[in-house]
Enzyme design. Structure first.
Site, PDB file in Angstrom:
ATOM      1  N   SER A 143       0.851  -1.189   0.000  1.00 31.90           N
ATOM      2  CA  SER A 143       0.000   0.000   0.000  1.00 31.90           C
ATOM      3  C   SER A 143       0.885   1.236   0.000  1.00 31.90           C
ATOM      4  O   SER A 143       1.975   1.225   0.580  1.00 31.90           O
ATOM      5  CB  SER A 143      -0.891   0.021   1.245  1.00 31.90           C
ATOM      6  OG  SER A 143      -1.542   1.276   1.390  1.00 31.90           O
ATOM      7  N   TYR A 156      -2.287  -0.728   9.946  1.00 29.01           N
ATOM      8  CA  TYR A 156      -2.284  -1.107   8.535  1.00 29.01           C
ATOM      9  C   TYR A 156      -1.008  -0.628   7.849  1.00 29.01           C
ATOM     10  O   TYR A 156      -0.302  -1.398   7.183  1.00 29.01           O
ATOM     11  CB  TYR A 156      -3.509  -0.509   7.847  1.00 29.01           C
ATOM     12  CG  TYR A 156      -3.633  -0.840   6.379  1.00 29.01           C
ATOM     13  CD1 TYR A 156      -4.110  -2.079   5.959  1.00 29.01           C
ATOM     14  CD2 TYR A 156      -3.294   0.093   5.408  1.00 29.01           C
ATOM     15  CE1 TYR A 156      -4.246  -2.381   4.609  1.00 29.01           C
ATOM     16  CE2 TYR A 156      -3.418  -0.193   4.062  1.00 29.01           C
ATOM     17  CZ  TYR A 156      -3.893  -1.436   3.674  1.00 29.01           C
ATOM     18  OH  TYR A 156      -4.013  -1.724   2.326  1.00 29.01           O
TER      19      TYR A 156
END
Length: 266
Positions: A143, A156
């Site tokens: 990401s 995350y």
């Protein structure tokens, strides 16, 4: 869907294949001629995603990437029954958004169990075998949050940053044995995970959420997307397909951002 066959004869393992980016990766690889073992923890969506397509080249299997023993067993079984793995793509991931002050131990541990430990389990099992044969390609879908601070995404972002560095370190270890390891780092992509983040803002928030992503949000220190569009899962899948192909034969330990310029490549 591509009609070329540049991956014909190759066998790929894809995790998190039941929906979103993982499903798009399955379609991209199979569309380029590869045989694909599509795995996910939830097999209902997975079976629907691949049913009756690609002349039987896609096989669906249940897999919990947090279970190291299950991963090793599936990879061993796959090589015994389908043949040697040429490609492994780590897509399985979860997002549990929260400020650090409110982040629970359970959510922190669960995030790392899937996003980081899962990448380790799959990559270890695949790379051992690939290195022995002197060929192979591993791609981890990370990401852009791994490279720039984000509010309410500490677990995350940290888990994805760890997965990126792990993949680069693995790539360095196995490069001399013909195995390439790269990462693809998407920005906001139109998946169930993205829609879930918008839904958290309340009913009817999807339009406002999309606008905030495109335009940026000064209150959360977030830039917009210079290209003016939210990615489709196929945009990420096409990047994966490129990196596992011979067109990328001299690329390893690379982190390819697919975010429309959202991070300004910070």
């Amino acid at each position: 869907m591509s009609t070329d066959q540049e991956l014909a004869g190759r066998l790929a393992l894809v995790t998190g294949a039941g929906r979103g980016i993982g499903e798009a990766v399955v379609h991209a690889l199979a569309g380029h001629g590869a045989r694909v073992l599509a795995t996910d923890l939830h097999t209902e969506g997975l079976a629907a995603a691949v049913a009756g397509r690609y002349d039987g080249r896609v096989t669906a299997r249940e897999l919990d990437v947090t279970d190291a023993e299950a991963v090793e067993e599936l990879v061993a079984e796959t090589e015994d029954t389908l043949g040697p793995l040429d490609i492994a793509v780590n897509v399985a991931g979860i997002l549990r958004g929260s400020s650090v002050a409110e982040l629970t131990d359970e959510d922190w541990a669960a995030t790392f169990a899937v996003n980081t430990n899962g990448v380790f389990h799959v990559s270890r099992a695949a790379s051992r075998r690939m290195a022995e044969r002197g060929r192979g390609s591993i791609v981890t879908v990370a990401s852009n949050a791994a490279g720039i601070p984000r509010t309410n995404m500490a677990a995350y972002a940290s888990s994805k940053a760890a997965a990126v560095m792990f993949t680069k370190c693995l790539g360095l270890e196995v490069a001399s044995r013909g195995v390439r390891c790269n990462t693809v780092s998407p920005g906001s992509t139109l998946t169930d995970m993205q829609r879930g983040m918008w839904a958290a803002g309340g009913p009817g928030n999807e339009e406002a959420g999309a606008r905030s992503v495109l335009e940026g949000d000064a209150a959360s220190y977030r830039t917009g997307i210079p290209l003016g569009r939210i990615a489709d899962p196929s945009d990420v899948a096409d990047a994966v397909a490129f990196l596992v192909s011979d067109r990328a034969r001299h690329i390893t330990m690379h982190d390819l951002y697919v975010d429309g310029g959202a991070t300004l490549r910070a």
